[in-house]
Motif scaffolding. Sequence first.
Motif, PDB file in Angstrom:
ATOM      1  N   GLY A   2       0.740  -1.138  -0.016  1.00 54.91           N
ATOM      2  CA  GLY A   2      -0.081   0.044   0.144  1.00 54.91           C
ATOM      3  C   GLY A   2       0.884   1.080  -0.020  1.00 54.91           C
ATOM      4  N   TYR A   3       1.860   1.352  -0.926  1.00 51.85           N
ATOM      5  CA  TYR A   3       2.672   2.385  -1.045  1.00 51.85           C
ATOM      6  C   TYR A   3       1.749   3.593  -1.662  1.00 51.85           C
ATOM      7  N   LYS A   4       1.754   4.930  -0.903  1.00 52.65           N
ATOM      8  CA  LYS A   4       1.119   6.031  -1.442  1.00 52.65           C
ATOM      9  C   LYS A   4       1.682   6.930  -2.373  1.00 52.65           C
ATOM     10  N   GLY A   5       3.084   7.146  -1.797  1.00 55.06           N
ATOM     11  CA  GLY A   5       3.781   8.122  -2.334  1.00 55.06           C
ATOM     12  C   GLY A   5       4.727   9.005  -1.322  1.00 55.06           C
ATOM     13  N   LEU A   6       5.272  10.114  -1.820  1.00 57.03           N
ATOM     14  CA  LEU A   6       6.267  10.938  -0.945  1.00 57.03           C
ATOM     15  C   LEU A   6       5.230  12.077  -0.287  1.00 57.03           C
ATOM     16  N   LEU A   7       5.351  12.663   1.013  1.00 54.15           N
ATOM     17  CA  LEU A   7       4.735  13.690   1.475  1.00 54.15           C
ATOM     18  C   LEU A   7       4.752  14.981   0.333  1.00 54.15           C
ATOM     19  N   ILE A   8       6.014  15.058  -0.168  1.00 55.84           N
ATOM     20  CA  ILE A   8       6.160  16.275  -1.019  1.00 55.84           C
ATOM     21  C   ILE A   8       5.236  16.312  -2.205  1.00 55.84           C
ATOM     22  N   ASP A   9       4.644  15.134  -2.710  1.00 56.57           N
ATOM     23  CA  ASP A   9       3.774  14.822  -3.720  1.00 56.57           C
ATOM     24  C   ASP A   9       2.268  15.357  -3.361  1.00 56.57           C
ATOM     25  N   TYR A  10       1.900  15.643  -2.289  1.00 55.84           N
ATOM     26  CA  TYR A  10       0.622  15.888  -1.752  1.00 55.84           C
ATOM     27  C   TYR A  10       0.473  17.386  -0.955  1.00 55.84           C
ATOM     28  N   ILE A  11       1.713  17.907  -1.203  1.00 57.81           N
ATOM     29  CA  ILE A  11       1.701  19.150  -0.454  1.00 57.81           C
ATOM     30  C   ILE A  11       1.376  20.357  -1.706  1.00 57.81           C
ATOM     31  N   ASN A  12       0.513  21.408  -1.485  1.00 55.02           N
ATOM     32  CA  ASN A  12       0.514  22.493  -2.239  1.00 55.02           C
ATOM     33  C   ASN A  12       0.746  23.844  -1.725  1.00 55.02           C
ATOM     34  N   CYS A  13       1.329  24.697  -1.947  1.00 54.10           N
ATOM     35  CA  CYS A  13       1.736  25.923  -1.525  1.00 54.10           C
ATOM     36  C   CYS A  13       1.116  26.949  -2.086  1.00 54.10           C
ATOM     37  N   SER A  14       0.749  28.226  -1.401  1.00 57.21           N
ATOM     38  CA  SER A  14       0.024  29.205  -1.848  1.00 57.21           C
ATOM     39  C   SER A  14       0.958  30.018  -2.770  1.00 57.21           C
ATOM     40  N   LYS A  29      11.287  15.706   6.455  1.00 59.30           N
ATOM     41  CA  LYS A  29       9.925  14.973   6.532  1.00 59.30           C
ATOM     42  C   LYS A  29       9.229  15.266   5.105  1.00 59.30           C
ATOM     43  N   LEU A  30       9.580  16.194   4.058  1.00 51.43           N
ATOM     44  CA  LEU A  30       8.826  16.304   2.871  1.00 51.43           C
ATOM     45  C   LEU A  30       9.030  15.101   2.132  1.00 51.43           C
ATOM     46  N   PHE A  31      10.326  14.278   2.316  1.00 47.20           N
ATOM     47  CA  PHE A  31      10.540  13.253   1.489  1.00 47.20           C
ATOM     48  C   PHE A  31      10.217  11.807   2.159  1.00 47.20           C
ATOM     49  N   SER A  32       9.286  12.066   3.234  1.00 45.73           N
ATOM     50  CA  SER A  32       9.007  10.887   3.997  1.00 45.73           C
ATOM     51  C   SER A  32       8.031   9.896   2.990  1.00 45.73           C
ATOM     52  N   ILE A  47      12.697  -4.046   2.915  1.00 40.22           N
ATOM     53  CA  ILE A  47      13.326  -3.624   1.534  1.00 40.22           C
ATOM     54  C   ILE A  47      14.543  -3.013   1.446  1.00 40.22           C
ATOM     55  N   ASN A  48      14.305  -1.751   2.340  1.00 39.45           N
ATOM     56  CA  ASN A  48      15.296  -1.119   2.510  1.00 39.45           C
ATOM     57  C   ASN A  48      16.496  -1.512   3.338  1.00 39.45           C
ATOM     58  N   ILE A  56      15.427   6.333   6.384  1.00 39.54           N
ATOM     59  CA  ILE A  56      14.120   6.912   5.870  1.00 39.54           C
ATOM     60  C   ILE A  56      12.819   7.101   6.599  1.00 39.54           C
ATOM     61  N   ASN A  57      12.178   7.935   6.506  1.00 41.52           N
ATOM     62  CA  ASN A  57      11.012   8.313   7.313  1.00 41.52           C
ATOM     63  C   ASN A  57       9.608   7.378   6.740  1.00 41.52           C
ATOM     64  N   ILE A  58       9.006   6.686   7.391  1.00 49.86           N
ATOM     65  CA  ILE A  58       7.859   6.014   6.915  1.00 49.86           C
ATOM     66  C   ILE A  58       6.564   6.473   7.750  1.00 49.86           C
ATOM     67  N   TYR A  59       5.621   7.080   7.242  1.00 48.38           N
ATOM     68  CA  TYR A  59       4.262   7.324   7.993  1.00 48.38           C
ATOM     69  C   TYR A  59       3.224   6.407   7.616  1.00 48.38           C
ATOM     70  N   PRO A  60       2.885   5.555   8.418  1.00 46.56           N
ATOM     71  CA  PRO A  60       1.483   4.577   7.876  1.00 46.56           C
ATOM     72  C   PRO A  60       0.078   5.416   8.089  1.00 46.56           C
TER      73      PRO A  60
END
Length: 115
Positions: A2-14, A29-32, A47-48, A56-60
């Motif tokens: 259930g890999y979802k991606g990196l946090l930076i992929d889901y952040i938008n900045c104004s 943490k942006l590359f978690s 795997i790592n 690496i930082n992993i957030y379930p």
Amino acid sequence: MGYKGLLIDYINCSSESFMPCIDLAAKSKLFSIIVDTLETAKQVLEINKSIKGGVINIYPLETLTHSKPLTQVPSGVKSMMEVVKLSPEADPRLNNLVQNIFSRVVLVRTYDDGL
């Protein structure tokens, strides 16, 4: 898995001008790695380890709880939460992680304003 991606992929900045602030506040943490469950996190760690990867930082998502946000923002400053938003395709549970990272960070115009 259930890999979802990196946090930076889901952040938008104004505004692009705030990106260095986001990078500084979030640090690595942006590359978690975002995964769905603890079991998936264990698989990623295995795997790592097998490839002798680095730290690496992993957030379930199932374990994310949110912290109490900064209740009052002093005048003359802007809460980082006004600048950082989740992208529309992000899992809503990621909002808890974003709040944990950014809710207690404020932006000031000058160094003196931050004192």
